[in-house]
Design a protein around this motif. Structure first.
Motif, PDB file in Angstrom:
ATOM      1  N   SER A 105      71.691  88.396  39.460  1.00  0.00           N
ATOM      2  CA  SER A 105      70.494  88.000  40.204  1.00  0.00           C
ATOM      3  C   SER A 105      70.127  86.579  39.943  1.00  0.00           C
ATOM      4  O   SER A 105      69.685  85.871  40.771  1.00  0.00           O
ATOM      5  N   VAL A 112      72.299  84.155  41.768  1.00  0.00           N
ATOM      6  CA  VAL A 112      72.197  84.240  43.218  1.00  0.00           C
ATOM      7  C   VAL A 112      70.935  83.510  43.491  1.00  0.00           C
ATOM      8  O   VAL A 112      70.979  82.363  44.411  1.00  0.00           O
ATOM      9  N   ILE A 113      69.867  83.640  42.848  1.00  0.00           N
ATOM     10  CA  ILE A 113      68.711  82.763  43.088  1.00  0.00           C
ATOM     11  C   ILE A 113      68.887  81.245  43.141  1.00  0.00           C
ATOM     12  O   ILE A 113      68.497  80.507  43.972  1.00  0.00           O
ATOM     13  N   LYS A 114      69.606  80.850  41.841  1.00  0.00           N
ATOM     14  CA  LYS A 114      69.975  79.374  41.955  1.00  0.00           C
ATOM     15  C   LYS A 114      71.262  78.744  42.687  1.00  0.00           C
ATOM     16  O   LYS A 114      71.477  77.859  42.481  1.00  0.00           O
ATOM     17  N   ARG A 115      71.538  80.013  43.689  1.00  0.00           N
ATOM     18  CA  ARG A 115      72.563  79.380  44.611  1.00  0.00           C
ATOM     19  C   ARG A 115      73.623  79.043  43.806  1.00  0.00           C
ATOM     20  O   ARG A 115      74.393  77.927  44.234  1.00  0.00           O
ATOM     21  N   VAL A 163      62.784  83.278  35.187  1.00  0.00           N
ATOM     22  CA  VAL A 163      62.331  83.787  36.596  1.00  0.00           C
ATOM     23  C   VAL A 163      61.769  82.442  37.228  1.00  0.00           C
ATOM     24  O   VAL A 163      62.390  81.797  38.279  1.00  0.00           O
ATOM     25  N   ILE A 164      60.964  81.483  36.262  1.00  0.00           N
ATOM     26  CA  ILE A 164      60.153  80.539  36.970  1.00  0.00           C
ATOM     27  C   ILE A 164      61.643  79.338  36.953  1.00  0.00           C
ATOM     28  O   ILE A 164      61.433  78.432  37.892  1.00  0.00           O
ATOM     29  N   PHE A 187      63.739  80.302  40.209  1.00  0.00           N
ATOM     30  CA  PHE A 187      63.099  79.846  41.547  1.00  0.00           C
ATOM     31  C   PHE A 187      62.659  78.403  41.523  1.00  0.00           C
ATOM     32  O   PHE A 187      62.781  78.154  43.002  1.00  0.00           O
ATOM     33  N   ASP A 188      62.082  77.808  40.735  1.00  0.00           N
ATOM     34  CA  ASP A 188      61.712  76.581  40.719  1.00  0.00           C
ATOM     35  C   ASP A 188      61.714  75.613  39.415  1.00  0.00           C
ATOM     36  O   ASP A 188      60.909  75.610  38.747  1.00  0.00           O
ATOM     37  N   VAL A 197      73.716  92.396  44.218  1.00  0.00           N
ATOM     38  CA  VAL A 197      72.302  91.579  44.368  1.00  0.00           C
ATOM     39  C   VAL A 197      72.432  91.315  45.759  1.00  0.00           C
ATOM     40  O   VAL A 197      71.125  91.247  46.558  1.00  0.00           O
ATOM     41  N   MET A 226      69.002  92.413  47.935  1.00  0.00           N
ATOM     42  CA  MET A 226      68.275  91.410  48.654  1.00  0.00           C
ATOM     43  C   MET A 226      67.711  91.738  49.811  1.00  0.00           C
ATOM     44  O   MET A 226      66.575  91.388  50.458  1.00  0.00           O
ATOM     45  N   ASP A 276      62.029  72.814  46.573  1.00  0.00           N
ATOM     46  CA  ASP A 276      62.484  73.282  45.349  1.00  0.00           C
ATOM     47  C   ASP A 276      62.317  74.606  44.946  1.00  0.00           C
ATOM     48  O   ASP A 276      63.010  75.227  44.163  1.00  0.00           O
ATOM     49  N   PHE A 277      61.340  75.537  45.792  1.00  0.00           N
ATOM     50  CA  PHE A 277      61.038  76.843  45.376  1.00  0.00           C
ATOM     51  C   PHE A 277      62.242  77.611  46.287  1.00  0.00           C
ATOM     52  O   PHE A 277      62.217  77.287  47.666  1.00  0.00           O
ATOM     53  N   ASN A 278      62.993  78.528  45.775  1.00  0.00           N
ATOM     54  CA  ASN A 278      63.572  79.406  46.553  1.00  0.00           C
ATOM     55  C   ASN A 278      63.027  80.548  47.152  1.00  0.00           C
ATOM     56  O   ASN A 278      62.603  81.526  46.486  1.00  0.00           O
ATOM     57  N   GLU A 303      63.629  82.454  49.489  1.00  0.00           N
ATOM     58  CA  GLU A 303      64.426  83.514  50.554  1.00  0.00           C
ATOM     59  C   GLU A 303      64.714  84.822  49.648  1.00  0.00           C
ATOM     60  O   GLU A 303      65.115  85.784  50.302  1.00  0.00           O
ATOM     61  N   PHE A 304      64.606  84.637  48.429  1.00  0.00           N
ATOM     62  CA  PHE A 304      65.061  85.756  47.404  1.00  0.00           C
ATOM     63  C   PHE A 304      63.769  86.498  47.211  1.00  0.00           C
ATOM     64  O   PHE A 304      62.710  85.946  47.372  1.00  0.00           O
ATOM     65  N   PRO A 305      63.721  87.904  47.402  1.00  0.00           N
ATOM     66  CA  PRO A 305      62.566  88.721  47.319  1.00  0.00           C
ATOM     67  C   PRO A 305      61.653  88.400  46.182  1.00  0.00           C
ATOM     68  O   PRO A 305      62.410  88.513  44.940  1.00  0.00           O
ATOM     69  N   ILE A 306      60.279  87.888  46.239  1.00  0.00           N
ATOM     70  CA  ILE A 306      59.452  88.044  45.139  1.00  0.00           C
ATOM     71  C   ILE A 306      58.028  87.920  45.736  1.00  0.00           C
ATOM     72  O   ILE A 306      57.894  87.433  46.907  1.00  0.00           O
ATOM     73  N   VAL A 359      54.485  84.940  36.566  1.00  0.00           N
ATOM     74  CA  VAL A 359      55.476  84.205  35.843  1.00  0.00           C
ATOM     75  C   VAL A 359      54.956  82.832  35.375  1.00  0.00           C
ATOM     76  O   VAL A 359      55.416  82.071  34.718  1.00  0.00           O
ATOM     77  N   SER A 360      54.139  82.196  36.401  1.00  0.00           N
ATOM     78  CA  SER A 360      53.573  80.855  36.258  1.00  0.00           C
ATOM     79  C   SER A 360      52.779  80.600  35.218  1.00  0.00           C
ATOM     80  O   SER A 360      52.395  79.477  34.612  1.00  0.00           O
ATOM     81  N   ARG A 385      48.934  78.951  42.264  1.00  0.00           N
ATOM     82  CA  ARG A 385      49.763  78.932  41.183  1.00  0.00           C
ATOM     83  C   ARG A 385      49.480  77.749  40.284  1.00  0.00           C
ATOM     84  O   ARG A 385      49.463  77.917  38.968  1.00  0.00           O
TER      85      ARG A 385
END
Lengths: 298, 229
Positions: free
Chosen positions: A39, A42-45, A171-172, A175-176, A222, A226, B92-94, B96-99, B107-108, B150
């Motif tokens: 997972s 995948v998020i980090k492509r 997670v953070i 995602f970013d 995954v 998704m 920078d933020f993804n 497209e993945f469910p969140i 998480v922030s 955030r």
């Protein structure tokens, strides 16, 4: 009646045969770990990284076979060298990604090429395509040892504990990454340990489905989850359910039809993905039609 | 009200020049702002606004002893948690993945999240009803408010907003600036990048004009707006 017999004979084999118990425990553990780590990948492509590391692990396995079979070095199982190579491959990808900052993806073909070339060379030097090599390529879950099961249990405990302890950071970062740096998270250190964990999972999963299919175990559940997940945790949970279903059904079907277990697990995984995509399209279509009918009625 | 956030947020930039490859974007920039100030940075596209912000945040590698945060040299500064940042774009933020919105906010904040505090922040930002929504179902304006929320999760002492109202409708722009002004009244130092000074209905104390990498900063008391501000 036949189906009943086949079903009970699978259960009986699980109770009576040690190798079946080892296969099931190994499959269930990898079925849990692969989508959990997958997972974040995948998020980090970075889906291609699983394939990259599995090819590099094969190089370690091939060199291990060469050391053990030809040089007669007492190294035990080539899998240990495979694990070391998985970690080296993972670090190599990280180094190349930071070197080619604007072309990060080219790090993977480079490492795949090196891994494949080393594999071809050492497979040839250690006697060509033996049954061991075939098992590494396509998996041999029914031949896993008791020792391997314990390695799997230890790895699962360590990786799951780390994911729970550093859940927010993982997670953070996934995602970013920029925002993670702003929060003061040591992104580089986390990436280093995540990559090592990824290498370990891949090396362990090779025993289940083989080098050529390992990435599918991490990515496909995954990809299916998704499509239906409502939140991050929910998606993670669904991915693990899909993965475990594939492992158990794959083992059962391979037992019933006497076909390779690794390939059956992966094909069952892909069947779930196709079903999810079709069902989602059908439900979406029905939902739109219902909405249009409601609007027309009002 | 400043004491509630327990501290200051002072910024000093001393003769900063910065460029990408062979192009110099920022040229000999010097300025300082004190805790509780509200700085608006204006300038045309490519004038170096976002580059300056990235330098302040340590995202661009700047020479030593050019930027000081709370009198600490940028490279030695560790209290990044005191700074909230909302980027111009969320590339920078993804998303497209469910969140869900709730998950992003949880998480922030690396320390334990106070649920009541989080809910009141969501309410204040007008996105309480979106908390369980998947981020990829939100509009641009809603997404903007999620990212501002955030940035506020860690009770920052400095909030940096890069073109925060781009793509936000007029009604929401007004409520956005009301919220920013309230935060500034609470003692939060604000740096706001804006294209359009006239529509930035903010109670700023300083304005920086960036033109071709050179900065000119003025105190609001010294400026004649001709009744526009």
């Amino acid at each position: 009646m036949d189906t009943f017999f086949i079903y009970t004979s699978f259960i009986r084999a699980l109770i009576e045969r040690e190798f079946m118990q080892y296969a099931l425990v190994t499959g269930v553990l990898i079925g849990f770990l692969a989508p959990l780590i997958g997972s974040f990948v995948v998020i980090k492509r970075l889906s291609m990284i699983a394939d990259t590391l599995s090819h590099f692990t094969l190089a370690g396995l091939a060199i291990g076979l060469f050391f053990i079979n030809i040089l007669r070095l007492p190294l035990g199982d080539p899998l240990y060298l495979g694990m070391i190579f998985a970690v080296i491959g993972a670090l190599l990808v990280e180094v190349l990604r930071s070197y080619y900052k604007n072309y990060k993806e080219i790090s993977m073909p480079m490492v795949i090429s090196l891994g494949t070339a080393l594999s071809a060379l050492f497979i040839s030097l250690s006697g060509g395509f033996t049954s061991s090599v075939f098992n590494y390529l396509f998996g041999s879950i029914l031949t896993v040892s008791r020792q391997f099961v314990f390695i799997n249990i230890a790895a699962t405990i360590v990786i799951v504990s780390l994911v729970i302890a550093f859940y927010k950071q993982l997670v953070i970062i996934s995602f970013d990454e920029t925002y993670a740096r702003l929060l003061g998270i040591k992104v580089g250190i986390f990436q280093f340990f995540t990559t090592i964990a990824l290498g370990m999972v891949i090396a362990l999963a090779i025993e289940t489905v083989g080098v050529l299919l390992v990435s599918s175990l991490m990515i496909i559940p995954v990809a299916a989850a998704m499509k239906v997940g409502r939140s991050f945790k929910n998606t993670l949970f669904i991915a693990i359910v899909f993965s475990e279903t594939s492992v158990i059904m794959g083992l059962w079907l391979s037992f019933v039809f006497r076909i390779p277990s690794g390939a059956t697990i992966v094909l069952f995984n892909i069947t779930i993905l196709i079903m999810v995509v079709i069902l989602k399209k059908l439900f979406k279509h029905q939902l739109i039609k219902k909405k249009q009918a409601d609007e027309a009625a009002s | 009200m400043i004491c509630e956030r327990n501290g200051l947020m002072r910024i000093k930039v001393d003769n900063l020049s910065f460029g990408y490859d062979y192009r110099t974007v920022l040229k000999n920039i010097s300025f300082s702002i004190e805790s509780g100030d509200f700085l608006v940075i204006v300038g045309n596209n490519g004038s170096g606004k976002s580059t300056l912000i990235k330098c302040l945040l340590g995202l661009n590698k700047v020479p030593d002893k050019r930027i000081f945060l709370d009198d600490i040299e940028l490279h030695d500064y560790r209290q990044w948690i005191n700074i909230g940042y909302v980027p111009q774009r969320f590339d920078d933020f993804n998303y497209e993945f469910p969140i869900t919105v709730n998950e992003i906010l949880t998480v922030s904040k690396l320390s334990k999240v106070d649920e009541d505090e989080k809910l009141s922040l969501l309410d204040r930002m007008g996105i309480l009803e979106l908390q369980n929504d998947n981020i990829n179902n939100l509009s641009g304006g809603q997404l903007q408010r999620v990212f501002i929320t955030r940035a506020l999760m860690n009770n920052p002492r400095l909030l940096i907003l890069d073109e925060p109202t781009a793509g936000v409708d007029a009604g929401n722009i007004e409520s956005f600036y009301r919220m920013v002004n309230d935060l500034n009244s609470d003692g939060v130092t604000i740096i706001l990048i804006s294209h359009d000074l006239k529509n930035a209905k903010a109670n700023f104390t300083h304005i920086m004009h960036l033109d071709d990498g050179r900065a000119e900063i003025s105190n609001i008391c010294d400026i004649d707006f001709g009744g526009e501000s």
